[in-house]
Design a protein around this motif. Sequence first.
Motif, PDB file in Angstrom:
ATOM      1  N   GLY A   1      61.507  11.247  -6.687  1.00  0.00           N
ATOM      2  CA  GLY A   1      60.437  12.045  -6.094  1.00  0.00           C
ATOM      3  C   GLY A   1      60.537  11.944  -4.577  1.00  0.00           C
ATOM      4  N   GLY A   2      59.786  12.787  -3.891  1.00  0.00           N
ATOM      5  CA  GLY A   2      59.901  12.785  -2.430  1.00  0.00           C
ATOM      6  C   GLY A   2      58.655  13.299  -1.736  1.00  0.00           C
ATOM      7  N   LEU A   3      58.606  13.055  -0.431  1.00  0.00           N
ATOM      8  CA  LEU A   3      57.479  13.478   0.411  1.00  0.00           C
ATOM      9  C   LEU A   3      57.868  14.709   1.223  1.00  0.00           C
ATOM     10  CD1 LEU A   3      56.722   9.989   2.053  1.00  0.00           C
ATOM     11  CD2 LEU A   3      55.799  10.846  -0.115  1.00  0.00           C
ATOM     12  N   ILE A   4      56.885  15.561   1.500  1.00  0.00           N
ATOM     13  CA  ILE A   4      57.074  16.669   2.443  1.00  0.00           C
ATOM     14  C   ILE A   4      56.030  16.502   3.539  1.00  0.00           C
ATOM     15  CG2 ILE A   4      57.092  19.172   2.808  1.00  0.00           C
ATOM     16  CD1 ILE A   4      57.626  19.524  -0.199  1.00  0.00           C
ATOM     17  N   LEU A   5      56.499  16.481   4.794  1.00  0.00           N
ATOM     18  CA  LEU A   5      55.596  16.367   5.954  1.00  0.00           C
ATOM     19  C   LEU A   5      55.886  17.510   6.916  1.00  0.00           C
ATOM     20  CD1 LEU A   5      56.490  13.190   5.283  1.00  0.00           C
ATOM     21  CD2 LEU A   5      55.391  12.790   7.451  1.00  0.00           C
ATOM     22  N   PRO A   6      54.921  17.837   7.779  1.00  0.00           N
ATOM     23  CA  PRO A   6      55.245  18.781   8.845  1.00  0.00           C
ATOM     24  C   PRO A   6      56.246  18.164   9.815  1.00  0.00           C
ATOM     25  CG  PRO A   6      52.978  17.960   9.083  1.00  0.00           C
ATOM     26  CD  PRO A   6      53.528  17.369   7.819  1.00  0.00           C
ATOM     27  N   GLY A   7      57.166  18.977  10.323  1.00  0.00           N
ATOM     28  CA  GLY A   7      58.084  18.516  11.367  1.00  0.00           C
ATOM     29  C   GLY A   7      57.379  18.439  12.711  1.00  0.00           C
ATOM     30  N   HIS A   8      58.111  17.953  13.745  1.00  0.00           N
ATOM     31  CA  HIS A   8      57.528  17.797  15.084  1.00  0.00           C
ATOM     32  C   HIS A   8      56.864  19.080  15.577  1.00  0.00           C
ATOM     33  CE1 HIS A   8      60.703  14.658  15.144  1.00  0.00           C
ATOM     34  NE2 HIS A   8      59.814  13.996  15.841  1.00  0.00           N
ATOM     35  N   GLY A   9      57.577  20.189  15.471  1.00  0.00           N
ATOM     36  CA  GLY A   9      57.078  21.453  16.017  1.00  0.00           C
ATOM     37  C   GLY A   9      55.800  21.898  15.329  1.00  0.00           C
ATOM     38  N   ILE A  10      55.780  21.800  14.013  1.00  0.00           N
ATOM     39  CA  ILE A  10      54.604  22.239  13.249  1.00  0.00           C
ATOM     40  C   ILE A  10      53.406  21.335  13.538  1.00  0.00           C
ATOM     41  CG2 ILE A  10      53.645  22.484  10.911  1.00  0.00           C
ATOM     42  CD1 ILE A  10      56.371  23.491  10.005  1.00  0.00           C
ATOM     43  N   MET A  11      53.650  20.045  13.653  1.00  0.00           N
ATOM     44  CA  MET A  11      52.546  19.120  13.976  1.00  0.00           C
ATOM     45  C   MET A  11      51.920  19.494  15.319  1.00  0.00           C
ATOM     46  SD  MET A  11      53.545  15.240  13.047  1.00  0.00           S
ATOM     47  CE  MET A  11      54.723  14.855  11.788  1.00  0.00           C
ATOM     48  N   LEU A  12      52.774  19.728  16.326  1.00  0.00           N
ATOM     49  CA  LEU A  12      52.253  20.053  17.653  1.00  0.00           C
ATOM     50  C   LEU A  12      51.498  21.377  17.639  1.00  0.00           C
ATOM     51  CD1 LEU A  12      55.096  18.977  20.097  1.00  0.00           C
ATOM     52  CD2 LEU A  12      52.800  18.007  19.869  1.00  0.00           C
ATOM     53  N   ARG A  13      52.080  22.389  16.966  1.00  0.00           N
ATOM     54  CA  ARG A  13      51.408  23.700  16.927  1.00  0.00           C
ATOM     55  C   ARG A  13      50.083  23.611  16.187  1.00  0.00           C
ATOM     56  NH1 ARG A  13      56.690  25.363  16.459  1.00  0.00           N
ATOM     57  NH2 ARG A  13      56.592  25.728  14.207  1.00  0.00           N
ATOM     58  N   ALA A  14      50.026  22.802  15.131  1.00  0.00           N
ATOM     59  CA  ALA A  14      48.775  22.651  14.377  1.00  0.00           C
ATOM     60  C   ALA A  14      47.704  22.028  15.262  1.00  0.00           C
ATOM     61  CB  ALA A  14      49.014  21.791  13.134  1.00  0.00           C
ATOM     62  N   LEU A  15      48.064  21.013  16.034  1.00  0.00           N
ATOM     63  CA  LEU A  15      47.098  20.365  16.917  1.00  0.00           C
ATOM     64  C   LEU A  15      46.671  21.303  18.045  1.00  0.00           C
ATOM     65  CD1 LEU A  15      48.635  16.800  16.977  1.00  0.00           C
ATOM     66  CD2 LEU A  15      46.288  17.365  16.303  1.00  0.00           C
ATOM     67  N   GLU A  16      47.630  22.043  18.581  1.00  0.00           N
ATOM     68  CA  GLU A  16      47.310  22.984  19.661  1.00  0.00           C
ATOM     69  C   GLU A  16      46.347  24.055  19.185  1.00  0.00           C
ATOM     70  OE1 GLU A  16      51.226  22.986  22.582  1.00  0.00           O
ATOM     71  OE2 GLU A  16      50.674  24.797  21.496  1.00  0.00           O
ATOM     72  N   SER A  17      46.596  24.576  17.973  1.00  0.00           N
ATOM     73  CA  SER A  17      45.778  25.699  17.517  1.00  0.00           C
ATOM     74  C   SER A  17      44.431  25.232  16.971  1.00  0.00           C
ATOM     75  CB  SER A  17      46.519  26.531  16.466  1.00  0.00           C
ATOM     76  OG  SER A  17      46.635  25.798  15.287  1.00  0.00           O
ATOM     77  N   GLY A  18      44.303  23.942  16.623  1.00  0.00           N
ATOM     78  CA  GLY A  18      43.048  23.459  16.055  1.00  0.00           C
ATOM     79  C   GLY A  18      42.137  22.760  17.043  1.00  0.00           C
ATOM     80  N   THR A  19      42.553  22.693  18.310  1.00  0.00           N
ATOM     81  CA  THR A  19      41.751  21.986  19.313  1.00  0.00           C
ATOM     82  C   THR A  19      41.679  22.809  20.601  1.00  0.00           C
ATOM     83  OG1 THR A  19      43.684  20.883  20.226  1.00  0.00           O
ATOM     84  CG2 THR A  19      42.498  19.697  18.498  1.00  0.00           C
TER      85      THR A  19
END
Length: 259
Positions: free
Chosen positions: A148-166
């Motif tokens: 089994g495995g994990l899926i996480l947002p990559g660097h770019g997606i994490m930054l864009r999510a924080l930018e767009s949510g704050t």
Amino acid sequence: MSFLALDIGNTRLKWAQYASAHPKAALLSQGAEFLENIDKLAEGPWHGMPVPKQVLGCVVAGDTVRRRVQEQMEHWEVVPQWVVASESEAGLRNGYDHPSRLGADRWVAMVGAYHRMLSQGAPLPMVVVMVGTAVTVEAVDAEGKFLGGLILPGHGIMLRALESGTAGLHVPTGEVREFPTNTSDALTSGGTYAIAGAVERMVQHVRSHCGAEPKCIMTGGAGWKMAPSMTRPFELVDNLIFDGLLQMAQRRFSSVAAS
Ligand SMILES: Nc1ncnc2c1ncn2[C@@H]1O[C@H](COP(=O)(O)OP(=O)(O)O)[C@@H](O)[C@H]1O
Ligand SMILES: CC(C)(COP(=O)(O)O)[C@@H](O)C(=O)NCCC(=O)O
Ligand SMILES: [K+]
């Protein structure tokens, strides 16, 4: 006679041309294109390339992108094969609830990692990390079963999510710091250590499940960014997906490849 391997992710298409469909085949040429440039492959980097005898690829960027890439190969009269994750292939067994729903890139990278590990000595369990648009963290036991495995947002997606949510997080990229003292460094370090922390948990899970220290192996376009921040040694491999595609191609095309 050549073999063309394709890895189409959500950010870039990576391609590599080999002398034949064999893991030890010589690499003839390779390249990477952002998805917005893939309609120019035939007139650009692929222009004048010897017609490949076989094409094997994995695509997780959707059917439209796959069709656009196929159009770039139409003049070759070769029918590309696209990997779909199955219950087993090339020594790996797939533990996913619905095996074909596992991302083809994840499946292929695990095949590449498994054969790399086997070639280095006694079989070990593995943690296989792929740092691309998204980050995936896979557990494979010493017998080649994907647990089994994990899926996480990559660097770019994490930054864009924080930018767009704050309201207050629009800042340039920073540095990875143990104790960040500005917003840029806090964001960059937060993303990097989120990934490193998730990987560390998976290493712990594999160690206690398999009763052995896993071999840790990392790949993907942003792998080099993560490597210095990991909590334990990782082998950084340029492209596990090409390694996996060569393993699969050798088995799929064996009768033709031998000629
Ligand atoms: N020279 C580069 N070109 C493109 N992306 C890069 C480069 N170096 C690092 N990256 C990072 O790698 C990620 C893309 O990696 P890649 O393996 O091509 O992803 P995918 O397989 O999802 O298309 C991007 O999020 C980007 O941050
Ligand atoms: C997890 C992924 C988005 C990774 O894509 P990538 O970062 O390589 O572009 C891709 O493997 C995918 O769409 N997987 C299907 C779902 C799954 O594997 O469960
Ligand atoms: K990928």
